[in-house]
Motif scaffolding. Structure first.
Motif, PDB file in Angstrom:
ATOM      1  N   ILE A   1       4.043 -36.212 -24.864  1.00  0.00           N
ATOM      2  CA  ILE A   1       3.690 -36.249 -23.439  1.00  0.00           C
ATOM      3  C   ILE A   1       2.171 -36.257 -23.297  1.00  0.00           C
ATOM      4  N   MET A   2       1.659 -37.317 -22.710  1.00  0.00           N
ATOM      5  CA  MET A   2       0.214 -37.469 -22.558  1.00  0.00           C
ATOM      6  C   MET A   2      -0.280 -36.897 -21.226  1.00  0.00           C
ATOM      7  N   TYR A   3       0.570 -36.947 -20.211  1.00  0.00           N
ATOM      8  CA  TYR A   3       0.192 -36.536 -18.850  1.00  0.00           C
ATOM      9  C   TYR A   3       1.442 -36.047 -18.147  1.00  0.00           C
ATOM     10  N   GLN A   4       1.320 -34.976 -17.349  1.00  0.00           N
ATOM     11  CA  GLN A   4       2.496 -34.447 -16.649  1.00  0.00           C
ATOM     12  C   GLN A   4       2.098 -33.750 -15.360  1.00  0.00           C
ATOM     13  N   LYS A   5       2.916 -33.945 -14.329  1.00  0.00           N
ATOM     14  CA  LYS A   5       2.784 -33.230 -13.059  1.00  0.00           C
ATOM     15  C   LYS A   5       4.183 -32.837 -12.593  1.00  0.00           C
ATOM     16  N   SER A   6       4.280 -31.709 -11.910  1.00  0.00           N
ATOM     17  CA  SER A   6       5.540 -31.280 -11.291  1.00  0.00           C
ATOM     18  C   SER A   6       5.469 -31.544  -9.796  1.00  0.00           C
ATOM     19  N   LEU A   7       6.504 -32.187  -9.266  1.00  0.00           N
ATOM     20  CA  LEU A   7       6.549 -32.557  -7.854  1.00  0.00           C
ATOM     21  C   LEU A   7       7.801 -31.970  -7.215  1.00  0.00           C
ATOM     22  N   TRP A   8       7.649 -31.560  -5.958  1.00  0.00           N
ATOM     23  CA  TRP A   8       8.783 -31.062  -5.170  1.00  0.00           C
ATOM     24  C   TRP A   8       8.970 -31.983  -3.974  1.00  0.00           C
ATOM     25  N   HIS A   9      10.182 -32.489  -3.797  1.00  0.00           N
ATOM     26  CA  HIS A   9      10.501 -33.378  -2.673  1.00  0.00           C
ATOM     27  C   HIS A   9      11.585 -32.746  -1.811  1.00  0.00           C
ATOM     28  N   ARG A  10      11.425 -32.892  -0.502  1.00  0.00           N
ATOM     29  CA  ARG A  10      12.431 -32.451   0.461  1.00  0.00           C
ATOM     30  C   ARG A  10      13.250 -33.670   0.878  1.00  0.00           C
ATOM     31  N   VAL A  11      14.553 -33.597   0.650  1.00  0.00           N
ATOM     32  CA  VAL A  11      15.445 -34.727   0.904  1.00  0.00           C
ATOM     33  C   VAL A  11      16.330 -34.401   2.100  1.00  0.00           C
ATOM     34  N   ALA A  12      16.185 -35.169   3.172  1.00  0.00           N
ATOM     35  CA  ALA A  12      17.022 -35.020   4.363  1.00  0.00           C
ATOM     36  C   ALA A  12      18.230 -35.944   4.212  1.00  0.00           C
ATOM     37  N   LEU A  13      19.394 -35.370   3.993  1.00  0.00           N
ATOM     38  CA  LEU A  13      20.581 -36.164   3.677  1.00  0.00           C
ATOM     39  C   LEU A  13      21.112 -36.949   4.867  1.00  0.00           C
ATOM     40  N   LYS A  14      20.648 -36.629   6.073  1.00  0.00           N
ATOM     41  CA  LYS A  14      21.083 -37.372   7.251  1.00  0.00           C
ATOM     42  C   LYS A  14      20.285 -38.650   7.471  1.00  0.00           C
ATOM     43  N   GLU A  15      19.202 -38.829   6.723  1.00  0.00           N
ATOM     44  CA  GLU A  15      18.452 -40.080   6.811  1.00  0.00           C
ATOM     45  C   GLU A  15      19.318 -41.238   6.337  1.00  0.00           C
ATOM     46  N   LYS A  16      19.079 -42.412   6.906  1.00  0.00           N
ATOM     47  CA  LYS A  16      19.924 -43.568   6.612  1.00  0.00           C
ATOM     48  C   LYS A  16      19.954 -43.878   5.122  1.00  0.00           C
ATOM     49  N   GLN A  17      18.808 -43.803   4.452  1.00  0.00           N
ATOM     50  CA  GLN A  17      18.747 -44.137   3.038  1.00  0.00           C
ATOM     51  C   GLN A  17      19.506 -43.128   2.176  1.00  0.00           C
TER      52      GLN A  17
END
Length: 297
Positions: free
Chosen positions: A53-69
């Motif tokens: 592993i040369m580079y790493q970041k931790s990301l947190w995403h909020r997922v709204a399940l009612k969104e069309k996608q």
């Protein structure tokens, strides 16, 4: 002969003590989700050695399940939140307290977290407990002198949230560059079920119901499970498994946090919601540009 016999006995005792300590530590590691540090992240579905592993970041995403996608994750009767909750009740998967994956959550606490909180309302100095979505009219009948309670001793069982009421997920992902494969890898670590603020009238705040290891979800729940589907509206014969959907990054989420020294959310770093949203989008765009620029030199 006596000395050799004693030496053998001591050696046997030492070995038995070593193995007992090893098994104890291993069982504790299994319980709390920690493993021996061998250079691999054992919470990954496909672990990569840290030397690659040369580079790493931790990301947190909020997922709204009612969104069309995101609706394919939240089809009626096939909600991902309902699938996870049912599997937890059956003991197929076990929840964690938070996304560090170090402390398990007890079954009792999990069941308590998915209960609908009661609201206490006071009329004429008399306190009544009212449970959301259930007015308990069956316990009341009309008498000659007004409404009378026919069963005051009967206790109302606490009801649980329906799966379609829990429409928010929080996904923690490790994004790293694997120099062996020369590409960026999105390695999902955890999925948390979030109780929306409007469903929590007691405090008016969001609440994390439980966090789950994505690796455990894949191995114990998603893989080869006909009920774990990403719903295909255009072709009901071509539904996708949830593991495949997450591998293809089909869940659309808003970046709410990246690992930083103060462990702050993006919203806490800036003055208002609009500014924080713009900066979150800029951060994701910069990460894509960083990956692209790796091949220019």
């Amino acid at each position: 002969m006596k000395k050799s016999t004693k030496a053998i006995l001591w050696a046997g005792l030492s070995m038995s003590l070593f193995f007992s300590l090893f098994l104890t530590s291993f069982s504790k590691a299994q319980e709390y989700g920690s493993y021996v540090d061998d250079g691999y992240n054992h919470n990954s579905v496909r672990p990569v050695h840290e030397s690659h592993i040369m580079y790493q970041k931790s990301l947190w995403h909020r997922v709204a399940l009612k969104e069309k996608q995101n609706c394919p994750f939240f089809a009626t009767g096939n909600e991902i939140t309902g699938l996870i909750i049912d599997a937890t009740k059956l003991g197929i998967i076990r929840p964690y307290q938070n996304d560090s994956l170090t402390t398990r959550m007890s079954q009792e606490q999990f069941l308590e977290n998915i209960k609908i909180p009661s609201e206490q309302v006071q009329y004429n100095d008399i306190e009544y407990d009212i449970i959301s979505q259930d007015n308990q009219w069956d316990n009341w009948t009309a008498g000659t002198e007004g409404w009378e309670n026919q069963d005051t001793d009967q206790k109302t069982e606490a009801q649980e949230f329906y799966a379609n009421q829990l429409y928010t997920l929080e996904i923690k992902t490790n994004v790293f560059f694997d120099k062996q494969r020369s590409r960026m890898i999105n390695d999902i670590q955890t999925i948390s079920i979030i109780l929306p603020a409007e469903m929590n009238p007691a405090t008016g705040l969001e609440k994390t119901i439980a966090t789950f290891s994505y690796k455990e979800l894949v191995q114990n729940l998603f893989r080869d499970n006909p009920s774990a589907i990403y719903y295909n509206e255009r072709n009901s014969q071509a539904h996708r498994n949830l593991e495949e959907a997450f591998d293809l990054m089909l869940a659309n989420g808003t970046l709410i946090k990246y690992n930083n020294a103060r462990d702050e959310h993006i919203m806490d770093m800036y003055d208002d919601m609009r500014h924080s949203l713009i900066m979150a989008q800029n951060y994701q765009a910069n990460m894509i540009e960083y990956e692209s620029n790796l091949w220019e030199n």
